[in-house]
Design an enzyme around this catalytic site. Sequence first.
Site, PDB file in Angstrom:
ATOM      1  N   ARG A  46      55.726  15.577  34.497  1.00 13.37           N
ATOM      2  CA  ARG A  46      55.860  14.302  34.094  1.00 13.37           C
ATOM      3  C   ARG A  46      57.519  14.218  33.057  1.00 13.37           C
ATOM      4  NH1 ARG A  46      51.576  10.939  32.486  1.00 13.37           N
ATOM      5  NH2 ARG A  46      49.344  11.601  33.198  1.00 13.37           N
ATOM      6  N   ASP A  87      54.212  11.018  37.600  1.00  8.45           N
ATOM      7  CA  ASP A  87      52.830  10.899  37.121  1.00  8.45           C
ATOM      8  C   ASP A  87      51.977  11.082  38.238  1.00  8.45           C
ATOM      9  OD1 ASP A  87      50.653  10.349  36.050  1.00  8.45           O
ATOM     10  OD2 ASP A  87      51.215   8.470  35.246  1.00  8.45           O
ATOM     11  N   LYS A 142      44.081  28.615  39.137  1.00 10.69           N
ATOM     12  CA  LYS A 142      42.654  28.341  38.302  1.00 10.69           C
ATOM     13  C   LYS A 142      43.225  27.547  37.071  1.00 10.69           C
ATOM     14  CE  LYS A 142      42.351  32.266  35.164  1.00 10.69           C
ATOM     15  NZ  LYS A 142      41.625  31.738  34.025  1.00 10.69           N
ATOM     16  N   ASP A 171      44.359  34.166  42.454  1.00  7.29           N
ATOM     17  CA  ASP A 171      43.973  34.716  41.217  1.00  7.29           C
ATOM     18  C   ASP A 171      44.923  36.041  40.980  1.00  7.29           C
ATOM     19  OD1 ASP A 171      42.816  36.712  39.317  1.00  7.29           O
ATOM     20  OD2 ASP A 171      40.546  36.277  40.113  1.00  7.29           O
ATOM     21  N   HIS A 172      45.691  35.785  39.834  1.00 11.12           N
ATOM     22  CA  HIS A 172      46.971  36.540  39.921  1.00 11.12           C
ATOM     23  C   HIS A 172      46.509  38.123  39.642  1.00 11.12           C
ATOM     24  CE1 HIS A 172      46.112  35.985  35.483  1.00 11.12           C
ATOM     25  NE2 HIS A 172      46.809  37.223  35.319  1.00 11.12           N
ATOM     26  N   GLU A 210      41.855  41.412  25.230  1.00 17.89           N
ATOM     27  CA  GLU A 210      43.011  41.272  24.818  1.00 17.89           C
ATOM     28  C   GLU A 210      43.215  41.033  23.247  1.00 17.89           C
ATOM     29  OE1 GLU A 210      43.864  37.326  27.439  1.00 17.89           O
ATOM     30  OE2 GLU A 210      41.609  37.094  26.606  1.00 17.89           O
ATOM     31  N   HIS A 234      38.855  36.919  37.364  1.00 14.88           N
ATOM     32  CA  HIS A 234      39.412  38.353  37.320  1.00 14.88           C
ATOM     33  C   HIS A 234      38.535  39.340  37.457  1.00 14.88           C
ATOM     34  CE1 HIS A 234      42.742  35.932  36.416  1.00 14.88           C
ATOM     35  NE2 HIS A 234      42.671  35.769  35.298  1.00 14.88           N
TER      36      HIS A 234
END
Length: 484
Positions: A46, A87, A142, A171-172, A210, A234
Site C-alpha cells: 500500500r 491496494d 503463514k 514454513d520457515h 520465546e 512449526h
Amino acid sequence: MSFTADRLLLFGATGDLSQRMLLPSLAALHADHLIGDDLQIIGTARSDLDDAGFRNFAREALEKFMPAERRSDMAGFLNRLSYQPLDATTLEGYKELADKACCSEHGTAIFLSTAPSLFEPTIAGLRHAGLAGENVRIGLEKPLGTSLETSCEINDAVAAAFSEDRTYRIDHYLGKETVQNLMALRFANILFEPIWNSNYIEHVQITVAETVGLEGRVAFYDDAGALRDMVQNHMLQLLALVCMEPPTDFDATAIRDEKVKVLRALRKVDAGETVTGQYRAGAIDGKSVPGYDEELGPKDGGDSDTETFVAIKAHVENWRWKGVPFYLRTGKRLPERVTEIVVQFRCIPHSIFSSKGATTQPNRLVIGIQPDENVTLNVMAKVPGLGRDGIRLRQVPLNIAMPDAFSGKTRRIAYERLLLDLIEGDQTLFVRRDEVEAQWEWIDAIRATWSESDLKPKTYSAGTWGPSAAIALAERDGVSWHDE
C-alpha cells in the site's frame, strides 16, 4: 512446469518480514551470485513509493538487519529492485503491476506475505491481470487460516488459479539448517535408524521457547494464541520429520508423502493431555517485563482467554511409535529462547556394573535448532581411576556444533534457501495442502476439547517455564522437561 523465474513479485514488500528477512535474504543470494543476473525483484504494498523510494527503503533495511560482512555489491542488488503501489483489495492497480513485471522470458515467482483476509482478493487480482498462468508460481507465507474450514477456503481460492505443483506454502522452520540435518542424521547414518522406534526410544520432547512478548502483534496474537501460532505449523512439522518413515528418495513428493502419514496418525488429544497458560509480569534476564494482560491494555486484558503457553502430550498411532509419548511445549516470556528436540532412549536392560557400585543413565540425543545449531549425544563412560573402591560411570556429551564442524560455511537465514527454491522451483522444503489440512484437523480437535471442558489458561510469571501444571503433565509419567 520447471523453470527458473526471472521475475520475483514481493507482496507486503514494506512490511516487517520483508525488512528483517526477505530483503536481506535476497541481497545475500545476490552477493553470493546464487540468483541469475536477469532476475528482477518487484515490490508491492500500500505504501506510496516509487522505484527510488523503495530502493532507499531497502537500503535502510539492509543496513539495519543485515550483517555488514554480507553486504557486498549493495548497489548491484538495489538496481534489481523496482516498486508498484497496490491496494490488494481492488482490481485496480493489478494491470500496472503486471506491466511492471512484463518481459519475463522464463517465468515469474510471487511471494505473498499479507494478512489472510487479503489472500482471496489478491488471487482474484492476479488472475485478472494475467499473473496466474502456467509460467507463474506462488509462495504463501503463514498464517494460512485459523481453522481447517478457513484454511480450506484459502486453499480453494489459491487452487482456482494455481495448481498444487505451482503452490509453495512456506514454513520457515523447514529452511533451517539443523532441521534439514535431522533428516541427514536419521537417514544417512546406520547408527540411528535401526533404533529409531518404540523399542529403544522412551519419549521425545519438542520445545519452542520465546523470551519475547507480543512485540507489536497484539491484534494478530490475541486472535491466534500459541496453539495456532506455533504448534499448528512449526512444531507439527518438526514432529513429522522426527517420526516419518524413510522416504524412497530425497524429493518433494516422497518426503511430503511420509510427513502427511505421520500427521494423519496423530491420536486425538484427551482433555487431561494439554496445559495452557498466560504470562503475567515478571523478569527476563534481570529486567522487569509486563504481563500479557498489561500488554493488551485495560480494554481486553482482563477478559482474554488466549493462551501464550501450551504443553501437549501427543501420540503417533502407528507401528513405529506405538506407546511413545511426544511432549510438545511452546510459550512466550519463558526464561530463554530455544528450539530443540530431545530424544530420550530407554535404559539398558541389564547393567553389569551395578555390582561394582556404578549406576547408568539412559542415552539422550539433543538436537538444537536455535539459537545454537548443534547435536549432542549423551553416552555413558567410565570415570578415570584404578577402581579399587568400585567403578564410577558418568554421562559424557558427544557434541557437534554445526558452525565448528563446518568451518568457513556461511550461516544463512532460512528464507535464503526458501526464496531460492521458490525461484528455481524446488518444492521439497514447502508444505503440501494435505499436510496443512491434517495439521488443522488435529489442532481443531484440541480447541474443541478445550471448549467442551471450558479450559482456561493458568497464569505463570514471565521468566518461568510456564504453569506448574505443565511440569506435572510430564512428571506424572516420570519425565522431566529438558530445561538445563
